[in-house]
Write a protein that holds these residues in place. Structure first.
Motif, mmCIF file in Angstrom:
data_model
loop_
_atom_site.group_PDB
_atom_site.id
_atom_site.type_symbol
_atom_site.label_atom_id
_atom_site.label_comp_id
_atom_site.label_asym_id
_atom_site.label_seq_id
_atom_site.Cartn_x
_atom_site.Cartn_y
_atom_site.Cartn_z
ATOM 1 N N LEU A 48 16.877 -43.921 -28.256
ATOM 2 C CA LEU A 48 17.129 -44.244 -29.682
ATOM 3 C C LEU A 48 17.603 -45.884 -29.866
ATOM 4 C CD1 LEU A 48 19.001 -40.979 -30.238
ATOM 5 C CD2 LEU A 48 16.734 -41.365 -30.806
ATOM 6 N N ASN A 49 16.789 -46.807 -30.340
ATOM 7 C CA ASN A 49 17.216 -48.061 -30.513
ATOM 8 C C ASN A 49 17.427 -48.196 -32.111
ATOM 9 O OD1 ASN A 49 16.254 -50.888 -30.960
ATOM 10 N ND2 ASN A 49 17.043 -51.005 -28.995
ATOM 11 N N PHE A 50 18.699 -48.741 -32.125
ATOM 12 C CA PHE A 50 19.271 -49.277 -33.425
ATOM 13 C C PHE A 50 19.465 -50.694 -33.450
ATOM 14 C CE2 PHE A 50 20.674 -44.985 -32.341
ATOM 15 C CZ PHE A 50 20.219 -44.115 -33.678
ATOM 16 N N THR A 51 19.828 -51.210 -32.396
ATOM 17 C CA THR A 51 20.084 -52.700 -32.430
ATOM 18 C C THR A 51 20.155 -53.001 -30.651
ATOM 19 O OG1 THR A 51 22.584 -52.694 -32.318
ATOM 20 C CG2 THR A 51 21.327 -53.011 -34.499
ATOM 21 N N GLU A 52 20.124 -54.218 -30.405
ATOM 22 C CA GLU A 52 20.131 -54.584 -29.163
ATOM 23 C C GLU A 52 21.482 -54.020 -28.275
ATOM 24 O OE1 GLU A 52 20.411 -58.764 -26.751
ATOM 25 O OE2 GLU A 52 18.545 -58.483 -28.084
ATOM 26 N N GLU A 53 22.368 -53.951 -29.288
ATOM 27 C CA GLU A 53 23.702 -53.716 -28.750
ATOM 28 C C GLU A 53 24.039 -51.859 -28.730
ATOM 29 O OE1 GLU A 53 28.417 -53.683 -30.145
ATOM 30 O OE2 GLU A 53 27.080 -54.822 -30.938
ATOM 31 N N TYR A 54 23.217 -51.329 -29.773
ATOM 32 C CA TYR A 54 22.835 -50.075 -29.710
ATOM 33 C C TYR A 54 21.594 -49.528 -29.327
ATOM 34 C CZ TYR A 54 27.600 -50.473 -32.334
ATOM 35 O OH TYR A 54 28.653 -50.709 -32.417
ATOM 36 N N ASN A 55 21.599 -49.411 -28.002
ATOM 37 C CA ASN A 55 19.911 -48.889 -27.530
ATOM 38 C C ASN A 55 20.709 -47.879 -26.700
ATOM 39 O OD1 ASN A 55 17.568 -49.265 -26.782
ATOM 40 N ND2 ASN A 55 17.895 -50.232 -24.846
ATOM 41 N N TRP A 56 20.301 -46.505 -27.021
ATOM 42 C CA TRP A 56 20.984 -45.142 -26.776
ATOM 43 C C TRP A 56 20.064 -44.620 -26.115
ATOM 44 C CZ3 TRP A 56 24.889 -43.842 -30.946
ATOM 45 C CH2 TRP A 56 26.036 -44.759 -31.102
ATOM 46 N N PHE A 57 20.467 -43.477 -25.296
ATOM 47 C CA PHE A 57 19.596 -42.506 -24.639
ATOM 48 C C PHE A 57 20.100 -41.283 -24.836
ATOM 49 C CE2 PHE A 57 18.469 -46.646 -23.091
ATOM 50 C CZ PHE A 57 17.096 -46.733 -22.772
ATOM 51 N N GLU A 64 13.187 -24.809 -29.424
ATOM 52 C CA GLU A 64 12.368 -23.721 -29.635
ATOM 53 C C GLU A 64 11.317 -24.425 -30.899
ATOM 54 O OE1 GLU A 64 14.462 -20.562 -30.909
ATOM 55 O OE2 GLU A 64 16.012 -20.537 -29.388
ATOM 56 N N PRO A 65 10.077 -24.703 -30.332
ATOM 57 C CA PRO A 65 9.358 -25.409 -31.626
ATOM 58 C C PRO A 65 9.396 -24.922 -33.050
ATOM 59 C CG PRO A 65 8.140 -24.698 -29.482
ATOM 60 C CD PRO A 65 9.489 -24.262 -29.322
ATOM 61 N N ASP A 66 9.394 -25.901 -33.687
ATOM 62 C CA ASP A 66 9.589 -25.592 -35.095
ATOM 63 C C ASP A 66 10.772 -24.813 -35.815
ATOM 64 O OD1 ASP A 66 7.154 -27.025 -35.204
ATOM 65 O OD2 ASP A 66 5.914 -25.210 -35.657
ATOM 66 N N SER A 67 11.864 -24.705 -34.924
ATOM 67 C CA SER A 67 13.259 -23.943 -35.002
ATOM 68 C C SER A 67 14.213 -24.652 -34.574
ATOM 69 C CB SER A 67 13.042 -22.663 -34.280
ATOM 70 O OG SER A 67 13.949 -21.783 -34.660
ATOM 71 N N ILE A 68 14.443 -25.178 -33.520
ATOM 72 C CA ILE A 68 15.542 -25.820 -33.020
ATOM 73 C C ILE A 68 15.318 -27.026 -31.981
ATOM 74 C CG2 ILE A 68 17.682 -25.530 -31.530
ATOM 75 C CD1 ILE A 68 17.793 -22.703 -32.062
ATOM 76 N N ILE A 69 15.955 -28.011 -32.154
ATOM 77 C CA ILE A 69 15.949 -29.109 -31.232
ATOM 78 C C ILE A 69 17.678 -29.692 -30.905
ATOM 79 C CG2 ILE A 69 15.227 -30.839 -32.772
ATOM 80 C CD1 ILE A 69 13.456 -31.943 -30.018
ATOM 81 N N ALA A 70 17.903 -29.844 -29.709
ATOM 82 C CA ALA A 70 19.176 -30.224 -29.478
ATOM 83 C C ALA A 70 19.150 -31.413 -28.471
ATOM 84 C CB ALA A 70 20.189 -29.116 -29.006
ATOM 85 N N PHE A 71 19.762 -32.630 -28.925
ATOM 86 C CA PHE A 71 19.898 -33.660 -28.010
ATOM 87 C C PHE A 71 21.327 -33.948 -27.358
ATOM 88 C CE2 PHE A 71 16.863 -34.092 -31.273
ATOM 89 C CZ PHE A 71 15.679 -34.871 -30.437
ATOM 90 N N LYS A 72 21.401 -33.915 -25.936
ATOM 91 C CA LYS A 72 22.692 -34.488 -25.541
ATOM 92 C C LYS A 72 22.415 -35.816 -25.056
ATOM 93 C CE LYS A 72 26.278 -33.842 -22.693
ATOM 94 N NZ LYS A 72 26.814 -35.061 -22.876
ATOM 95 N N MET A 73 23.615 -36.531 -25.471
ATOM 96 C CA MET A 73 23.819 -38.012 -25.150
ATOM 97 C C MET A 73 23.859 -38.220 -23.849
ATOM 98 S SD MET A 73 23.127 -39.227 -28.227
ATOM 99 C CE MET A 73 23.171 -40.907 -27.894
ATOM 100 N N MET A 74 23.307 -39.384 -23.134
ATOM 101 C CA MET A 74 23.553 -39.744 -22.089
ATOM 102 C C MET A 74 23.954 -41.226 -21.896
ATOM 103 S SD MET A 74 19.807 -38.275 -20.753
ATOM 104 C CE MET A 74 19.409 -39.738 -19.694
ATOM 105 N N VAL A 75 23.631 -42.115 -22.650
ATOM 106 C CA VAL A 75 23.889 -43.660 -22.805
ATOM 107 C C VAL A 75 24.165 -43.762 -24.096
ATOM 108 C CG1 VAL A 75 23.328 -45.847 -22.148
ATOM 109 C CG2 VAL A 75 22.563 -44.225 -20.434
ATOM 110 N N SER A 76 25.439 -44.148 -24.569
ATOM 111 C CA SER A 76 25.736 -44.345 -26.089
ATOM 112 C C SER A 76 27.023 -44.844 -25.892
ATOM 113 C CB SER A 76 25.619 -43.048 -26.943
ATOM 114 O OG SER A 76 26.353 -42.264 -26.228
ATOM 115 N N ASP A 77 27.744 -45.022 -27.207
ATOM 116 C CA ASP A 77 29.043 -45.327 -27.366
ATOM 117 C C ASP A 77 29.827 -44.407 -26.755
ATOM 118 O OD1 ASP A 77 31.017 -46.806 -29.906
ATOM 119 O OD2 ASP A 77 31.401 -44.508 -29.300
#
Length: 142
Positions: A48-57, A64-77
Motif C-alpha cells: 500500500l503505497n501512499f507516498t515515498e515515506e508511507y510505503n506500507w506492507f 471469505e470471498p465476497d464476504s470478509i477480508i482482513a489485512f494484518k500490517m507488517m511494515v508501516s507506522d
C-alpha cells in the motif's frame, strides 16, 4: 490493553462490487492508496503505497470471498504495525452493509483518533466511488 476503530455503513452496491473495491488494487487506488499491489488470497502480501515515506506492507490474514477480508500490517507506522483492519460484508436490502474494524492499536493516542476520522472519510469516499463513480484525486483524500 488495545484500542479499536469500528465503522458501519450501507453501500448501495452488491457484495461482490464492495468486496472487489476493498480487495483489488485497481479499485483501492481509486478511493484509498496512491498505488497498490496484491491479490485477495490468504497470506498474500499487499503493498500500500501512499507516498515515498508511507510505503506500507500487509498480508491477508482472513478471507471469505465476497464476504470478509482482513489485512494484518507488517511494515508501516509503529502505531499501525500491530494492527489488523477488516472489511466484513453482509446483504442489506438492495445493497451491502459494510462492517469495518481496525483493531489492536497499542494506544488511544492522537494518531489513533486521527486514523479513526480518516477511515470514516475514506469509507465515505468508497461509498461515493461505488454508488456514484466519484474518484477523489489522491492528493485530496484524508
Amino acid at each position: 490493553m488495545s484500542f479499536n476503530i469500528y465503522h458501519n455503513l450501507i453501500i448501495n452496491a452488491s457484495q461482490k462490487e464492495v468486496f472487489d473495491a476493498v480487495s483489488k488494487p485497481v479499485h483501492l487506488d481509486n478511493w484509498w492508496s496512491l498505488k497498490s499491489t496484491g491479490n485477495p488470497e490468504l497470506e498474500a502480501e499487499y503493498n500500500l503505497n501512499f507516498t515515498e515515506e508511507y510505503n506500507w506492507f500487509c498480508k491477508v490474514s482472513k478471507i471469505e470471498p465476497d464476504s470478509i477480508i482482513a489485512f494484518k500490517m507488517m511494515v508501516s507506522d509503529k502505531d499501525w504495525n500491530p494492527t489488523t483492519f477488516q472489511f466484513e460484508l453482509e446483504p442489506y436490502k438492495e445493497g451491502t452493509m459494510l462492517k469495518f474494524s481496525h483493531v489492536n492499536w497499542p494506544e488511544a493516542n492522537d494518531h489513533f483518533k486521527y486514523s479513526s476520522f480518516c477511515w470514516a472519510m475514506l469509507l465515505n469516499g468508497l461509498k461515493n466511488y461505488l454508488e456514484k463513480g466519484i474518484i477523489v484525486p489522491f492528493e485530496e483524500r484524508n
